[in-house]
Design a protein around this motif. Structure first.
Motif, PDB file in Angstrom:
ATOM      1  N   VAL A 264       8.637   0.771  -6.620  1.00 36.86           N
ATOM      2  CA  VAL A 264       8.529   2.213  -6.859  1.00 36.86           C
ATOM      3  C   VAL A 264       9.668   2.669  -7.767  1.00 36.86           C
ATOM      4  N   PRO A 265       9.390   3.028  -9.013  1.00 37.00           N
ATOM      5  CA  PRO A 265      10.438   3.499  -9.918  1.00 37.00           C
ATOM      6  C   PRO A 265      11.138   4.736  -9.373  1.00 37.00           C
ATOM      7  N   GLY A 266      12.458   4.742  -9.434  1.00 37.87           N
ATOM      8  CA  GLY A 266      13.216   5.904  -8.989  1.00 37.87           C
ATOM      9  C   GLY A 266      13.208   6.112  -7.497  1.00 37.87           C
ATOM     10  N   MET A 267      12.866   5.102  -6.718  1.00 34.75           N
ATOM     11  CA  MET A 267      12.748   5.224  -5.271  1.00 34.75           C
ATOM     12  C   MET A 267      14.075   5.622  -4.644  1.00 34.75           C
ATOM     13  N   GLN A 268      14.033   6.602  -3.749  1.00 34.69           N
ATOM     14  CA  GLN A 268      15.205   7.030  -2.992  1.00 34.69           C
ATOM     15  C   GLN A 268      14.925   6.808  -1.508  1.00 34.69           C
ATOM     16  N   ILE A 269      15.863   6.169  -0.821  1.00 36.34           N
ATOM     17  CA  ILE A 269      15.702   5.896   0.604  1.00 36.34           C
ATOM     18  C   ILE A 269      16.884   6.484   1.363  1.00 36.34           C
ATOM     19  N   ALA A 270      16.584   7.224   2.419  1.00 35.47           N
ATOM     20  CA  ALA A 270      17.601   7.747   3.332  1.00 35.47           C
ATOM     21  C   ALA A 270      17.565   6.915   4.604  1.00 35.47           C
ATOM     22  N   THR A 271      18.698   6.821   5.269  1.00 33.87           N
ATOM     23  CA  THR A 271      18.737   6.052   6.511  1.00 33.87           C
ATOM     24  C   THR A 271      19.665   6.710   7.517  1.00 33.87           C
ATOM     25  N   ASP A 272      19.642   6.200   8.750  1.00 33.85           N
ATOM     26  CA  ASP A 272      20.462   6.720   9.844  1.00 33.85           C
ATOM     27  C   ASP A 272      21.335   5.598  10.401  1.00 33.85           C
ATOM     28  N   ILE A 273      22.516   5.977  10.861  1.00 30.37           N
ATOM     29  CA  ILE A 273      23.440   5.033  11.502  1.00 30.37           C
ATOM     30  C   ILE A 273      23.982   5.669  12.782  1.00 30.37           C
ATOM     31  N   ILE A 274      24.015   4.883  13.849  1.00 33.68           N
ATOM     32  CA  ILE A 274      24.679   5.294  15.084  1.00 33.68           C
ATOM     33  C   ILE A 274      25.968   4.486  15.217  1.00 33.68           C
ATOM     34  N   CYS A 275      27.085   5.175  15.242  1.00 35.70           N
ATOM     35  CA  CYS A 275      28.387   4.516  15.396  1.00 35.70           C
ATOM     36  C   CYS A 275      28.778   4.450  16.871  1.00 35.70           C
ATOM     37  N   GLY A 276      29.274   3.289  17.300  1.00 36.38           N
ATOM     38  CA  GLY A 276      29.815   3.169  18.658  1.00 36.38           C
ATOM     39  C   GLY A 276      28.764   2.986  19.727  1.00 36.38           C
ATOM     40  N   PHE A 277      27.632   2.358  19.392  1.00 39.57           N
ATOM     41  CA  PHE A 277      26.656   2.054  20.433  1.00 39.57           C
ATOM     42  C   PHE A 277      27.302   1.104  21.445  1.00 39.57           C
ATOM     43  N   PRO A 278      26.963   1.221  22.733  1.00 35.23           N
ATOM     44  CA  PRO A 278      27.579   0.351  23.750  1.00 35.23           C
ATOM     45  C   PRO A 278      27.516  -1.131  23.359  1.00 35.23           C
ATOM     46  N   GLY A 279      28.664  -1.778  23.431  1.00 38.82           N
ATOM     47  CA  GLY A 279      28.751  -3.189  23.086  1.00 38.82           C
ATOM     48  C   GLY A 279      29.065  -3.458  21.632  1.00 38.82           C
TER      49      GLY A 279
ATOM     50  N   VAL B 128      13.488  -2.056   2.206  1.00 40.61           N
ATOM     51  CA  VAL B 128      14.210  -1.363   1.132  1.00 40.61           C
ATOM     52  C   VAL B 128      14.029  -2.079  -0.201  1.00 40.61           C
ATOM     53  N   ASP B 129      14.191  -3.404  -0.204  1.00 40.56           N
ATOM     54  CA  ASP B 129      14.093  -4.164  -1.453  1.00 40.56           C
ATOM     55  C   ASP B 129      12.699  -4.072  -2.064  1.00 40.56           C
ATOM     56  N   THR B 130      11.682  -4.162  -1.225  1.00 41.96           N
ATOM     57  CA  THR B 130      10.306  -4.121  -1.730  1.00 41.96           C
ATOM     58  C   THR B 130       9.979  -2.763  -2.326  1.00 41.96           C
ATOM     59  N   LEU B 131      10.316  -1.690  -1.608  1.00 40.57           N
ATOM     60  CA  LEU B 131      10.008  -0.351  -2.111  1.00 40.57           C
ATOM     61  C   LEU B 131      10.817  -0.034  -3.359  1.00 40.57           C
ATOM     62  N   THR B 132      12.072  -0.459  -3.391  1.00 43.07           N
ATOM     63  CA  THR B 132      12.912  -0.210  -4.564  1.00 43.07           C
ATOM     64  C   THR B 132      12.382  -0.953  -5.779  1.00 43.07           C
ATOM     65  N   GLU B 133      11.873  -2.152  -5.559  1.00 43.16           N
ATOM     66  CA  GLU B 133      11.336  -2.952  -6.667  1.00 43.16           C
ATOM     67  C   GLU B 133      10.014  -2.392  -7.179  1.00 43.16           C
TER      68      GLU B 133
ATOM     69  N   LEU C 255       3.524   5.881  -2.936  1.00 39.63           N
ATOM     70  CA  LEU C 255       4.778   6.507  -3.362  1.00 39.63           C
ATOM     71  C   LEU C 255       4.875   6.604  -4.881  1.00 39.63           C
ATOM     72  N   ARG C 256       4.141   5.781  -5.604  1.00 43.08           N
ATOM     73  CA  ARG C 256       4.123   5.883  -7.069  1.00 43.08           C
ATOM     74  C   ARG C 256       3.228   7.009  -7.557  1.00 43.08           C
ATOM     75  N   HIS C 257       2.370   7.508  -6.691  1.00 38.64           N
ATOM     76  CA  HIS C 257       1.434   8.556  -7.113  1.00 38.64           C
ATOM     77  C   HIS C 257       2.192   9.789  -7.583  1.00 38.64           C
ATOM     78  N   PRO C 258       1.755  10.439  -8.658  1.00 39.33           N
ATOM     79  CA  PRO C 258       2.497  11.595  -9.196  1.00 39.33           C
ATOM     80  C   PRO C 258       2.558  12.793  -8.257  1.00 39.33           C
TER      81      PRO C 258
ATOM     82  N   GLU D 277       0.829  -1.213   0.000  1.00 36.26           N
ATOM     83  CA  GLU D 277       0.000   0.000   0.000  1.00 36.26           C
ATOM     84  C   GLU D 277       0.861   1.260   0.000  1.00 36.26           C
ATOM     85  N   ILE D 278       1.946   1.234   0.782  1.00 37.45           N
ATOM     86  CA  ILE D 278       2.849   2.385   0.807  1.00 37.45           C
ATOM     87  C   ILE D 278       3.496   2.583  -0.552  1.00 37.45           C
TER      88      ILE D 278
END
Length: 612
Positions: free
Chosen positions: A340-355, A333-338, A296-299, A291-292
């Motif tokens: 939705v044409p031209g799909m762009q995904i941003a993400t976040d990373i935390i470096c050095g989490f305890p452990g 990511v794989d589902t939306l990329t497949e 996202l394909r909507h103009p 559904e999402i």
């Protein structure tokens, strides 16, 4: 002083634009006891008690996310409605209003510095946002008026009492502020629309949950009503904002797809106003991926989504209490990329989490390399007071910094926009770049495009030819300004090839769109017989985005069969390109040609008469 609960009855909130007497609504502390003597609060000795309320200047500073930005715009709107002037000049202001963020230590440190400066200048001060809401007993907030995240509709009362020399604390209420409050947007073309507050998660590192609380969603009807209102105001982009967009509605019996479909139905069908879906964590969209994707394909919806992963290691995700696995993130990511044409995904990373071990970090690097995300927000771990992660054994700071640098280097090695040169793209222009030379627009996939043109292009949708690409954005030349009456077609009706991300949808039956690599024609979204063509028109290399001054003129040189068309609409110049041979005949053209024909006929008649 103690936190003061609202004392109002029957719902708690005053109507928008109505001020109750402050003594009936909040607690105030006018005097402080010091050395057995009552003295005015040191911050407020310089208050403007002699001035008429509503005539002062307010310095407003915002830290943090788009939700905070929206809160600041609402507070600025209410203050402006009551006559206050909002200024970026701290020194000349009568009162400082600081809207704070508690996500990272640097943001809170910047807030502490600003508070110290305000105290030194003996300016009246109001602190809003997540810091006072989540950390009510901070030493830095002593003697300072505070207003909570759900009390922004009472900011006028708090400001007025603070200017009188009172210390006000207004933090607790169980109802959401109205969406129809007055608002002064930082960008008049962009509406930041909060759809809910709080979240359903319990991440071990997160302090925001302490401030924003449990999930509280606005109704679908109230949000759709707000969308219709801002579209009528001329807004061209609507950003949905919350602590977790995917969790929307689970507290009121609806879900995100229901809301998105209702909002899309309320948007203009010509694509003049675009919707950007806000940050969503993986757990709450896994069950709605198809559904999402359809939305996202909507103009009228940007093919862009911010989905934080935080780590590529399942062990670290468990320690973070993120409630999903790396495999589930990959599925999103794989589902939306497949789908939705031209799909762009941003993400976040935390470096050095305890452990976090070297192996855990290596898995994170591998994940980022696999997807080559165009946007990755990389943060070092900051222990936030009062969170479970703050009590965990920390990774050495030098290792955290090393990993952050390494991941940044990996990310910056990507060239996500290579291959876009020569593409014809539709973009929506809503801002001026920081260099004050370029205008900023975005493609359907939310790729940032920098163009040169008059400020009258702000708020318009145009087609551009991509002339060069940089690491963070691409550069283009304006070809045509699109008329708002033109209806766009849903690109989900198109059959896409492996090179689909390089194609732009056409905008009418005569247009074509260009792909950078695909040579075989395929049906376009608009139904035209030709989509992918060779674009051999000459263009000027623009350099990279580190040197944005080396930019071509507004319109690149076109073939001799093309002509520049300038028109006036509502006093603003419009520039476009069209084929000379395709010129439409109007009444004036017909009259001129008829006149020439009659003149020639008259001359021939005179010659014949004289000859005979």
């Amino acid at each position: 002083m103690e936190d003061i609960e609202d004392l109002l009855v029957v719902g708690g909130a005053a109507p928008a634009g109505f001020r109750l007497p402050i003594t009936a609504a909040v607690g105030i502390n006018q005097m402080k006891k010091k050395n057995n003597k009552l003295e005015p609060s040191s911050l407020l000795q310089n208050s403007s008690t002699h001035q008429v309320p509503g005539t002062q200047t307010i310095f407003l500073k915002t830290f943090g996310c788009s939700h905070n930005q929206s809160d600041s715009e609402y507070m600025a709107g209410q203050l402006s409605a009551f006559g206050y002037s909002i200024s970026d000049n701290a020194e000349g202001a009568d009162l400082w209003l600081i809207n704070t963020c508690t996500v990272k230590s640097p943001s809170q440190s910047a807030m502490d510095t600003l508070i110290s400066k305000c105290k030194s200048a003996k300016k009246p001060l109001v602190v809003a946002g997540c810091v006072p809401q989540g950390s009510r007993d901070l030493k830095e907030l002593e003697g300072v008026s505070v207003v909570g995240v759900q009390q922004i509709d009472r900011v006028v009362e708090v400001v007025e009492e603070t200017l009188k020399g009172h210390e006000v604390r207004l933090l607790t209420r169980k109802t959401l502020p109205s969406l129809d409050l007055p608002k002064v947007r930082k960008n008049k073309f962009v509406e930041i629309l909060p759809i809910n507050v709080g979240c359903l998660g319990a991440c071990t590192y997160c302090k925001t949950k302490h401030a924003r609380g449990h999930l509280g969603s606005y109704t679908v009807d109230s949000l759709v009503g707000r969308v219709k209102s801002v579209v009528d105001d001329g807004v061209k982009e609507i950003w949905l904002s919350s602590e977790d967009t995917g969790a929307y509605g689970r507290d009121i019996g609806v879900n995100l797809p229901i809301l998105l479909n209702a909002i899309v139905a309320a948007l203009p069908s010509n694509g003049s106003t675009m919707l950007r879906i806000g940050m969503t964590n993986p757990p709450y969209i896994l069950e709605h991926l198809k559904e999402i994707a359809e939305i996202l394909r909507h103009p009228c919806v940007y093919s862009f989504l911010h989905v934080p992963v935080q780590s590529g290691s399942d062990a670290i995700l468990t320690a973070m209490n993120r409630e999903y696995t790396v495999g589930e993130f990959r599925k999103v990511v794989d589902t939306l990329t497949e789908l939705v044409p031209g799909m762009q995904i941003a993400t976040d990373i935390i470096c050095g989490f305890p452990g976090e071990t070297d192996e855990d970090f290596a898995q994170t690097v591998e994940l980022i390399k696999d997807y080559k995300f165009s946007q990755v927000h990389i943060s070092q771990f900051y222990p936030r007071p009062g969170t479970p992660a703050a009590r965990m054994k920390k990774v050495a700071s030098n290792i955290v910094k090393k990993r952050s640098r390494e991941l940044t280097s990996v990310f910056e090695s990507f060239t996500p926009y290579n291959g876009m040169e020569g593409n014809i793209e539709r973009i929506w222009i809503t801002d001026i770049a920081t260099d004050e030379i370029h205008l900023v627009g975005h493609t359907k996939g939310y790729v940032q495009v920098l163009v040169i043109g008059p400020e009258s292009l702000l708020g318009s949708s145009v087609t551009v030819k991509i002339t060069s690409v940089g690491r963070w954005s691409v550069f283009g030349d304006v070809i045509e300004i699109l008329e708002e009456s033109r209806v766009v077609t849903n690109p989900s009706d198109k059959k896409y090839t492996s090179n689909k991300e390089n194609c732009s949808p056409c905008f009418n039956q005569q247009d074509t769109c260009a792909c950078s690599e695909e040579k075989n024609p395929e049906p376009c979204a608009c139904g035209s017989n030709v989509c992918c063509i060779d674009t051999n028109d000459s263009y000027t290399e623009a350099g990279n985005d580190q040197n944005p001054q080396n930019i071509p003129s507004l319109l690149s040189r076109r073939k001799s069969s093309m002509a520049t068309v300038k028109t006036e609409e509502n006093g603003k110049q419009k520039v476009g390109m069209r084929n000379v041979g395709d010129r439409d005949w109007g009444v004036v053209d017909t009259v001129l040609v008829g006149g020439i024909f009659m003149s020639l006929l008259t001359i021939v008649s005179l010659v014949l008469y004289v000859g005979f």
